[in-house]
Design a protein around this motif. Structure first.
Motif, short mmCIF file in Angstrom:
data_model
loop_
_atom_site.label_atom_id
_atom_site.label_comp_id
_atom_site.label_asym_id
_atom_site.label_seq_id
_atom_site.Cartn_x
_atom_site.Cartn_y
_atom_site.Cartn_z
N UNK A 54 0.82 -1.12 -0.16
CA UNK A 54 -0.08 -0.14 -0.01
C UNK A 54 0.88 1.43 0.01
N UNK A 88 3.20 6.80 2.70
CA UNK A 88 3.15 8.34 2.75
C UNK A 88 3.74 8.97 1.62
N UNK A 112 19.27 -0.13 3.98
CA UNK A 112 18.09 -0.30 3.60
C UNK A 112 17.05 -0.23 4.90
N UNK A 121 10.04 0.30 7.51
CA UNK A 121 8.81 1.02 7.05
C UNK A 121 8.78 2.31 8.32
N UNK A 172 10.06 5.85 7.85
CA UNK A 172 9.55 6.83 6.60
C UNK A 172 9.94 8.30 6.93
N UNK A 173 9.76 8.76 7.96
CA UNK A 173 9.95 10.23 7.95
C UNK A 173 11.40 10.52 8.00
N UNK A 224 12.58 10.50 4.48
CA UNK A 224 12.22 11.46 3.70
C UNK A 224 12.79 12.92 3.92
N UNK A 225 13.05 13.00 5.31
CA UNK A 225 13.81 14.13 5.74
C UNK A 225 15.28 14.03 5.23
N UNK A 232 16.35 13.08 2.54
CA UNK A 232 16.16 13.50 1.30
C UNK A 232 15.96 14.79 0.91
N UNK A 235 18.56 0.38 10.56
CA UNK A 235 18.43 -0.19 9.12
C UNK A 235 18.73 -1.63 9.25
N UNK A 281 10.80 -3.17 3.62
CA UNK A 281 11.68 -1.91 2.96
C UNK A 281 10.47 -0.85 2.41
N UNK A 340 9.50 1.44 -0.43
CA UNK A 340 9.57 1.49 -2.12
C UNK A 340 9.28 2.89 -2.63
N UNK A 341 9.98 3.37 -3.32
CA UNK A 341 9.71 4.70 -3.73
C UNK A 341 9.52 4.75 -5.20
N UNK A 353 5.63 9.08 -3.97
CA UNK A 353 5.19 8.37 -2.66
C UNK A 353 6.10 7.17 -2.36
N UNK A 354 6.04 6.96 -1.02
CA UNK A 354 6.68 5.52 -0.37
C UNK A 354 5.51 4.47 -0.28
N UNK A 355 5.94 3.39 -0.63
CA UNK A 355 4.96 2.09 -0.64
C UNK A 355 5.69 1.16 0.26
N UNK A 356 4.78 0.35 0.63
CA UNK A 356 5.19 -1.04 1.49
C UNK A 356 5.21 -2.02 0.43
#
Lengths: 191, 191
Positions: free
Chosen positions: A177, A180, B67, B70, B73-74, B77-78, B80, B109, B155, B157-158, B171-174
């Motif tokens: 899914x 974020x 790697x 989940x 995720x914050x 993103x930060x 990057x 990780x 992981x 997934x972008x 987005x990031x995905x699972x």
């Protein structure tokens, strides 16, 4: 507790793709998950030199990357097991061509990248084909405005297990899914 | 019906990773999803030359690929969004080093690749760093025998959306579920 696994790639999962090339004038497709992105217009393929497909990429200076959807999992796996020297794998698919005219693409794959070979990095056992993407084709049902909706593409994600017996421990996974929005969820840490 | 999207990469999703390098003697981490696999022991990073991290990779000839899972995720993103020139991103993590001594890795990780730079492909705006993996570290809880259990790694997934406004549509995905064993499910088509 961290365990040391020795030298192996471990950089997974990666999208399982079908790479297309004309070899001796006929379309051929091969499963490749050792792909990469270099910049916003450039992609890479890591392909063992033993493969028939490499010859076609070198002949024409073109190739395609086709992103299959989940229901093609058998075809994807098959195209990684059988050489185009022995089987006509293109018979499994409806093939189309774009502006480069020599990079066969697969209609049943929702997403297709048509590429021009720009550089080859020569490694001991592998050709690394670096390609400029000249056009992308996407099924309308998998678009949300101008963005590709990967949850509709339903790509196959590949992870190799233990490299010493990878044929017994590798799998295809689905995309999960949306977790974020990128360039957004981390803003909290900026404060 | 296929829609033409013009020239863009579209080769997604790819794992969102945290690339580690010592820059001016201090550990720094940057989010990179434009990664690739070249052969079983070699990986690639496509990194815009504007980044601070590139300097560290060139200084030391080493880097790490971490790697994240989940729940990071914050942080991903930060890392990057903010340059190591302006912020000490290593403060977010517990850092460790391996045999190369200059490639910082992230304890939080579950999977870490320690890499030696073997080649740089110079592109107009990007450095493509090609690295030999010298060691892989994995949390024991994410192993199934000698195989990495990616469903436990969880992981990120972008996928980049529309490149023209990618910060608003990425987005990031699972990772989803295991769909099928590779080198197996396609055997049906061999008959």
């Amino acid at each position: 507790m961290k365990k040391k696994l020795g030298a192996r790639t471990a950089l997974y999962p990666l999208p399982a793709t079908l790479v297309g090339a004309n070899v001796e004038g006929k379309p051929n497709f091969m499963t490749v998950a050792h792909v990469g992105v270099m910049d916003l217009g450039t992609v890479s393929l890591g392909m063992n030199k033993i493969h028939y497909t490499n010859q076609g990429i070198k002949e024409n200076g073109t190739f395609s990357i086709n992103i299959p959807t989940e229901r093609l999992v058998k075809e994807v796996d098959y195209c990684g097991m059988v050489s185009g020297r022995k089987a006509d794998k293109a018979r499994l698919f409806e093939t189309f061509y774009g502006q480069l005219e020599t990079a066969p693409m697969i209609a049943e794959c929702p997403l297709n990248l048509e590429c021009r070979l720009v550089q080859t990095v020569d490694m001991p056992n592998h050709d690394i084909f670096i390609g400029e993407v000249v056009e992308v084709y996407c099924d309308e049902e998998c678009m949300d405005g101008d963005a590709i909706e990967f949850l509709e593409v339903k790509p196959l994600l590949y992870a190799m297990g233990d490299p010493s017996h990878f044929t017994a421990s590798s799998s295809y996974y689905s995309l999960g899914s949306r977790l974020a929005p990128a360039w957004e969820v981390g803003k909290e840490l900026l404060k």
